[in-house]
Scaffold this motif. Structure first.
Motif, PDB file in Angstrom:
ATOM      1  N   GLU A 360      10.310  14.309  13.196  1.00  0.00           N
ATOM      2  CA  GLU A 360      10.726  14.008  11.825  1.00  0.00           C
ATOM      3  C   GLU A 360       9.892  12.859  11.241  1.00  0.00           C
ATOM      4  OE1 GLU A 360      14.561  14.854  14.289  1.00  0.00           O
ATOM      5  OE2 GLU A 360      12.681  13.753  14.545  1.00  0.00           O
ATOM      6  N   GLU A 361      10.144  12.525   9.982  1.00  0.00           N
ATOM      7  CA  GLU A 361       9.490  11.374   9.373  1.00  0.00           C
ATOM      8  C   GLU A 361       9.969  10.099  10.075  1.00  0.00           C
ATOM      9  OE1 GLU A 361       7.107  11.157   7.039  1.00  0.00           O
ATOM     10  OE2 GLU A 361       6.980  13.347   7.117  1.00  0.00           O
ATOM     11  N   THR A 362       9.029   9.234  10.398  1.00  0.00           N
ATOM     12  CA  THR A 362       9.343   8.029  11.170  1.00  0.00           C
ATOM     13  C   THR A 362      10.422   7.188  10.501  1.00  0.00           C
ATOM     14  OG1 THR A 362       6.999   7.992  11.799  1.00  0.00           O
ATOM     15  CG2 THR A 362       8.308   6.071  12.365  1.00  0.00           C
ATOM     16  N   GLU A 363      10.316   6.970   9.215  1.00  0.00           N
ATOM     17  CA  GLU A 363      11.261   6.110   8.507  1.00  0.00           C
ATOM     18  C   GLU A 363      12.682   6.645   8.564  1.00  0.00           C
ATOM     19  OE1 GLU A 363      11.019   3.068   7.296  1.00  0.00           O
ATOM     20  OE2 GLU A 363       8.975   3.059   8.097  1.00  0.00           O
ATOM     21  N   GLU A 364      12.834   7.965   8.544  1.00  0.00           N
ATOM     22  CA  GLU A 364      14.168   8.559   8.631  1.00  0.00           C
ATOM     23  C   GLU A 364      14.824   8.187   9.953  1.00  0.00           C
ATOM     24  OE1 GLU A 364      14.104  12.769   8.155  1.00  0.00           O
ATOM     25  OE2 GLU A 364      12.958  12.708   6.275  1.00  0.00           O
ATOM     26  N   LEU A 365      14.036   8.240  11.022  1.00  0.00           N
ATOM     27  CA  LEU A 365      14.559   7.933  12.354  1.00  0.00           C
ATOM     28  C   LEU A 365      14.910   6.458  12.485  1.00  0.00           C
ATOM     29  CD1 LEU A 365      12.097  10.103  14.467  1.00  0.00           C
ATOM     30  CD2 LEU A 365      14.457  10.646  13.834  1.00  0.00           C
ATOM     31  N   LEU A 366      14.042   5.593  11.977  1.00  0.00           N
ATOM     32  CA  LEU A 366      14.304   4.151  12.048  1.00  0.00           C
ATOM     33  C   LEU A 366      15.568   3.789  11.266  1.00  0.00           C
ATOM     34  CD1 LEU A 366      10.683   2.738  11.632  1.00  0.00           C
ATOM     35  CD2 LEU A 366      12.037   2.851  13.733  1.00  0.00           C
ATOM     36  N   THR A 367      15.764   4.424  10.122  1.00  0.00           N
ATOM     37  CA  THR A 367      16.955   4.164   9.309  1.00  0.00           C
ATOM     38  C   THR A 367      18.223   4.564  10.051  1.00  0.00           C
ATOM     39  OG1 THR A 367      15.727   4.479   7.244  1.00  0.00           O
ATOM     40  CG2 THR A 367      18.126   4.728   7.135  1.00  0.00           C
ATOM     41  N   LEU A 369      18.616   4.881  13.372  1.00  0.00           N
ATOM     42  CA  LEU A 369      18.812   3.995  14.525  1.00  0.00           C
ATOM     43  C   LEU A 369      19.411   2.657  14.094  1.00  0.00           C
ATOM     44  CD1 LEU A 369      15.544   4.776  16.511  1.00  0.00           C
ATOM     45  CD2 LEU A 369      17.871   5.214  17.301  1.00  0.00           C
ATOM     46  N   GLU A 370      18.959   2.143  12.980  1.00  0.00           N
ATOM     47  CA  GLU A 370      19.517   0.897  12.456  1.00  0.00           C
ATOM     48  C   GLU A 370      20.992   1.092  12.104  1.00  0.00           C
ATOM     49  OE1 GLU A 370      20.183  -2.815  11.647  1.00  0.00           O
ATOM     50  OE2 GLU A 370      18.218  -2.159  12.378  1.00  0.00           O
ATOM     51  N   ARG A 371      21.306   2.258  11.577  1.00  0.00           N
ATOM     52  CA  ARG A 371      22.701   2.576  11.232  1.00  0.00           C
ATOM     53  C   ARG A 371      23.570   2.552  12.493  1.00  0.00           C
ATOM     54  NH1 ARG A 371      21.598   7.338   8.967  1.00  0.00           N
ATOM     55  NH2 ARG A 371      21.243   6.491   6.904  1.00  0.00           N
ATOM     56  N   GLY A 372      23.072   3.150  13.567  1.00  0.00           N
ATOM     57  CA  GLY A 372      23.830   3.169  14.816  1.00  0.00           C
ATOM     58  C   GLY A 372      23.961   1.798  15.439  1.00  0.00           C
ATOM     59  N   LEU A 373      22.866   1.052  15.461  1.00  0.00           N
ATOM     60  CA  LEU A 373      22.887  -0.281  16.089  1.00  0.00           C
ATOM     61  C   LEU A 373      23.748  -1.268  15.324  1.00  0.00           C
ATOM     62  CD1 LEU A 373      19.136  -0.494  17.161  1.00  0.00           C
ATOM     63  CD2 LEU A 373      21.111  -0.471  18.692  1.00  0.00           C
ATOM     64  N   SER A 374      23.895  -1.046  14.018  1.00  0.00           N
ATOM     65  CA  SER A 374      24.744  -1.940  13.210  1.00  0.00           C
ATOM     66  C   SER A 374      26.207  -1.859  13.630  1.00  0.00           C
ATOM     67  CB  SER A 374      24.611  -1.595  11.719  1.00  0.00           C
ATOM     68  OG  SER A 374      25.233  -0.353  11.436  1.00  0.00           O
ATOM     69  N   LYS A 375      26.588  -0.760  14.329  1.00  0.00           N
ATOM     70  CA  LYS A 375      27.973  -0.588  14.776  1.00  0.00           C
ATOM     71  C   LYS A 375      28.242  -1.220  16.130  1.00  0.00           C
ATOM     72  CE  LYS A 375      28.719   2.101  11.183  1.00  0.00           C
ATOM     73  NZ  LYS A 375      29.514   1.620  10.041  1.00  0.00           N
ATOM     74  N   VAL A 376      27.184  -1.665  16.808  1.00  0.00           N
ATOM     75  CA  VAL A 376      27.346  -2.226  18.147  1.00  0.00           C
ATOM     76  C   VAL A 376      27.883  -3.649  18.059  1.00  0.00           C
ATOM     77  CG1 VAL A 376      26.131  -2.901  20.261  1.00  0.00           C
ATOM     78  CG2 VAL A 376      25.515  -0.769  19.091  1.00  0.00           C
TER      79      VAL A 376
END
Length: 376
Positions: A360-367, A369-376
């Motif tokens: 996929e587009e790199t930025e989509e993946l980084l966004t 992952l940041e969404r998931g890590l923000s919940k940790v």
């Protein structure tokens, strides 16, 4: 009927082929490989897939099988019999370990695991009945990179076969046979087919005697691949080079992002300059580092759950190497069968997450992952 020359190979969806008479039947046995009789023995689609992978790996021949696990089984049984001994890298796919520990041990094949620190100095572990050394180009899931040339030098000194699982690297990055390996195996399910819609394996050989044994084991044990899955995998293989370049590009960008994230405690990716085998990975991988990485957040199962639940685009799927990015949890899936001591020894703790990076587009993946890590 006009002469037909299809651009794409048709699917030979048949279990059996017909003969005109007894003379044609005799030609089948007199000229092996020139005719087909039964799809468990051979089929045009499985032959096409085997030939294409063999060309990529630079072998003298290949045999496709029904899964990656059956490819591992075929390779081992082609070399070993009851009473023989196998050396296996300590960091190995959990399914390979389960096969050796739980099944092959029942038929009298013994295994010794070689600690990472003794990978190239395993002389003391070699027994008179040792037949092969099994390792991966890059280990699953913590991406230890093996120096295949160095390993091959050691195995040849002891007269044992070197079998390399090249699934994570693919022949786009590394050709183990050219570095001295005797047999290469792949879970075709992963990068070679690439679209998470095939279950298949392949065994590629350097010596004719090994190839004949591999063919015999596949045929006799009924480990063959179906025509349709062979056709699907061969179709996927056509875009392998393009896909691998994007997998690698995305994985490096994500590894660098995770390495600098405050909620990530460790990242395992050969493309990072602090990786212990970074230089080796660069040279052995032709400048590429693959599409697989692992990382650790805090060792708390609830934190892992919150991370997974926070992702919107990346699914939790216990497999890898498809065009779509996915995460997996080694402790609960691939390495579940290992003892707690084994899991701890090789570093697979509660907070370790494996990421199979897609195209996929790199930025989509980084966004995401940041969404998931923000919940940790």
């Amino acid at each position: 009927m006009p002469h037909i020359k299809p651009k794409a190979t048709p699917i030979f969806q048949t279990s059996v082929f017909t003969f005109d008479d007894l003379n044609e039947l005799e030609l089948y046995f007199e000229q092996p490989g020139q005719r087909y009789m039964y799809s468990r023995y051979a089929n045009p689609n499985s032959d096409e897939l085997a030939n294409e992978v063999n060309e990529l790996e630079g072998g003298i021949g290949a045999v496709v099988t029904s899964s990656g696990m059956s490819a591992i089984l075929t390779a081992i049984l082609a070399i070993c019999k009851a009473g023989d001994h196998v050396l296996c890298a300590e960091e190995i796919y959990g399914g390979s370990a389960a096969l050796l520990n739980q099944e092959l041990s029942r038929i009298g094949i013994e295994v010794t695991y070689v600690p990472s620190e003794a990978t190239y100095t395993f002389d003391a572990l070699v027994q008179p009945n040792t037949q092969l050394f099994l390792a991966e180009t890059m280990s699953n899931p913590l991406l230890l990179v093996f120096d295949i040339r160095k390993l091959a030098e050691q195995t040849k000194q002891h007269g044992i076969k070197l079998v390399i699982d090249n699934t994570f690297a693919t022949p786009v990055l590394t050709n183990p046979l050219s570095l001295g390996a005797d047999i290469v195996i792949h879970s075709v399910t992963k990068y070679l087919s690439g679209h998470s819609d095939v279950t298949a394996g392949v065994v590629v050989c350097q010596a004719d005697e090994d190839l004949q044994r591999v063919q015999k084991v596949m045929l006799t044990y009924g480990l063959n691949l179906s025509p349709f899955e062979s056709w699907l995998a061969a179709r996927g293989l056509k875009t392998l080079r393009l896909r691998m370049k994007q997998h690698c590009l995305n994985a490096l960008a994500i590894a660098e992002y995770l390495e600098n994230h405050q909620k990530v405690e460790q990242v395992w990716y050969p493309g990072l300059t602090n990786h212990a085998q970074h230089r080796l990975a660069f040279e052995q991988g032709n400048g590429y580092f693959g599409g697989m990485l692992s990382f650790r957040i805090k060792d708390d199962a609830e934190a892992v759950n919150r991370f997974m639940q926070g992702l919107e685009q990346i699914p939790f799927a216990p497999s890898l190497a498809g065009v779509s990015t996915s995460i997996s949890y080694p402790l609960g899936t691939s390495h579940r069968s290992l003892s707690k001591e084994q899991q701890q020894k090789i570093g697979i703790t509660v907070g370790v997450i494996r990421l199979s990076v897609g195209i996929e587009e790199t930025e989509e993946l980084l966004t995401d992952l940041e969404r998931g890590l923000s919940k940790v």
